[in-house]
Design a protein around this motif. Structure first.
Motif, PDB file in Angstrom:
ATOM      1  N   ASP A 260       0.909  -1.229   0.383  1.00 16.84           N
ATOM      2  CA  ASP A 260      -0.201   0.235   0.446  1.00 16.84           C
ATOM      3  C   ASP A 260       0.175   1.517   0.225  1.00 16.84           C
TER       4      ASP A 260
ATOM      5  N   ILE B 285       2.170   1.523  -3.417  1.00 15.32           N
ATOM      6  CA  ILE B 285       0.953   2.386  -4.319  1.00 15.32           C
ATOM      7  C   ILE B 285       1.265   3.764  -4.049  1.00 15.32           C
TER       8      ILE B 285
ATOM      9  N   THR C 289       0.607  -0.503 -11.993  1.00 16.98           N
ATOM     10  CA  THR C 289      -0.437  -1.780 -13.049  1.00 16.98           C
ATOM     11  C   THR C 289       0.131  -2.577 -12.049  1.00 16.98           C
TER      12      THR C 289
ATOM     13  N   LYS D 250      -1.262  -2.831  -7.902  1.00 20.20           N
ATOM     14  CA  LYS D 250      -2.314  -3.124  -7.288  1.00 20.20           C
ATOM     15  C   LYS D 250      -2.833  -4.298  -7.602  1.00 20.20           C
TER      16      LYS D 250
ATOM     17  N   GLN E 171      -1.104  -6.046  -5.196  1.00 21.50           N
ATOM     18  CA  GLN E 171      -2.297  -5.952  -3.876  1.00 21.50           C
ATOM     19  C   GLN E 171      -3.448  -6.899  -3.764  1.00 21.50           C
ATOM     20  N   GLU E 172      -3.608  -6.808  -5.122  1.00 25.78           N
ATOM     21  CA  GLU E 172      -5.572  -7.566  -5.146  1.00 25.78           C
ATOM     22  C   GLU E 172      -5.552  -9.162  -4.916  1.00 25.78           C
TER      23      GLU E 172
END
Length: 300
Positions: free
Chosen positions: A158, A161, A241, A244, A247-248
């Motif tokens: 987090d 990002i 990108t 993320k 991270q998902e």
């Protein structure tokens, strides 16, 4: 009563005094028959033998199952395999001496029940036993440590990002990013600091990040390492990108880790209940054994 107890201990006192005087006499005879050089050589040989024995004990302890579990759990309370085995042996000697040997010296009766209870109790704390309480506690501590690492790895995703989104230049410097984010962590901070040290040494960034993945020891940590390796070679949009997307995927894994963490907490809170049930069962078995022994003795 005190005179009777003293009378029982008189033979042991005599034996102890005889051993002390024998050792003292042997030492005086040796001092009289040898010179200072021979005594110095003997002390050096004894010191060398003690050092070799200590090294062998430490080597065997470092290769034991207890050392593996304690390292995985992060050495709680600073325990090592050697200190754990010393505490284990000293505790066994104290309990056996207090509840078995001293009553045997005082009354002449050997308590088989006390010996069996202490023996069974210490079996549950043997590191080599796959279902012992020691292994149970270590597994829970390892799970808890892994959950803490994963939580901070998720926070690192987090923060990375956010830092990349606030950057105004497209060139990414992974070293400076990790260095700036270092104070935000506690569990993985030593691993990140070691990685930065290796990064600027002859090892290089790729090898340093590989070592970081091994130290984290989780799938999520290895995924983070694969992303960090490519940050310096891609532009800011591609890096965001990639982070993320990871991270998902990591969020779903983190949900499972939180469930595991709650399970660990539930298991730890349930230990007093399980111990109470175990003591009740042991007490019931002891009562049954005493009743059966009384019935058999009365029938004879």
């Amino acid at each position: 009563m005190e005179s009777v107890v003293l009378y029982k201990f008189i033979p042991y006192i005599i034996y102890g005094m005889a051993i002390v005087f024998s050792l003292g006499g042997g030492a005086l005879v040796y001092a009289g028959l040898s010179n200072s050089t021979e005594r110095l050589q003997t002390r050096l040989r004894m010191r060398s033998t003690l050092n070799k024995g200590r090294a062998l004990v430490q080597e065997s302890a470092s290769k034991s199952a207890a050392e593996d579990w304690l390292k995985k759990a992060g050495n709680p309370l600073g325990l090592t395999s050697l200190t754990y085995h010393i505490i284990f042996i000293v505790g066994a000697v104290i309990l056996l001496g207090n509840y078995v040997f001293i009553p045997f010296i005082m009354t002449g009766e050997f308590s088989i029940i006390a010996f069996a209870v202490i023996f069974i109790g210490f079996l549950f704390f043997l590191p080599s036993m796959p279902y012992s309480l020691f292994v149970f506690f270590m597994k829970r501590l390892v799970d808890f440590q892994q959950a803490k690492k994963n939580a901070e790895v998720f926070m690192l995703y987090d923060l990375l990002i956010n830092e990349l989104q606030m950057m105004k230049v497209s060139r990414i410097n992974s070293y400076n990013l990790i260095k700036d984010l270092l104070p935000y962590f506690s569990t993985i901070q030593p691993f990140l600091a070691k990685t930065l040290t290796e990064w600027s040494s002859n090892i290089g960034p790729d090898a340093a990040l590989e070592n970081l993945g091994k130290k984290l020891g989780t799938r999520e940590g290895r995924s983070l390492v694969s992303v960090l390796k490519s940050l310096d070679r891609v532009d800011r949009v591609t890096a965001i990108t990639s982070l993320k997307g990871m991270q998902e995927m990591f969020t779903r894994a983190q949900i499972e880790n939180n469930r595991r963490k709650r399970k660990v907490t539930t298991d730890l809170l349930g230990i007093p209940v399980k111990v109470t049930h175990f003591l009740i069962i042991i007490n019931f078995i002891v009562v049954v054994v005493i009743m059966v022994s009384n019935v058999l003795s009365s029938s004879h």
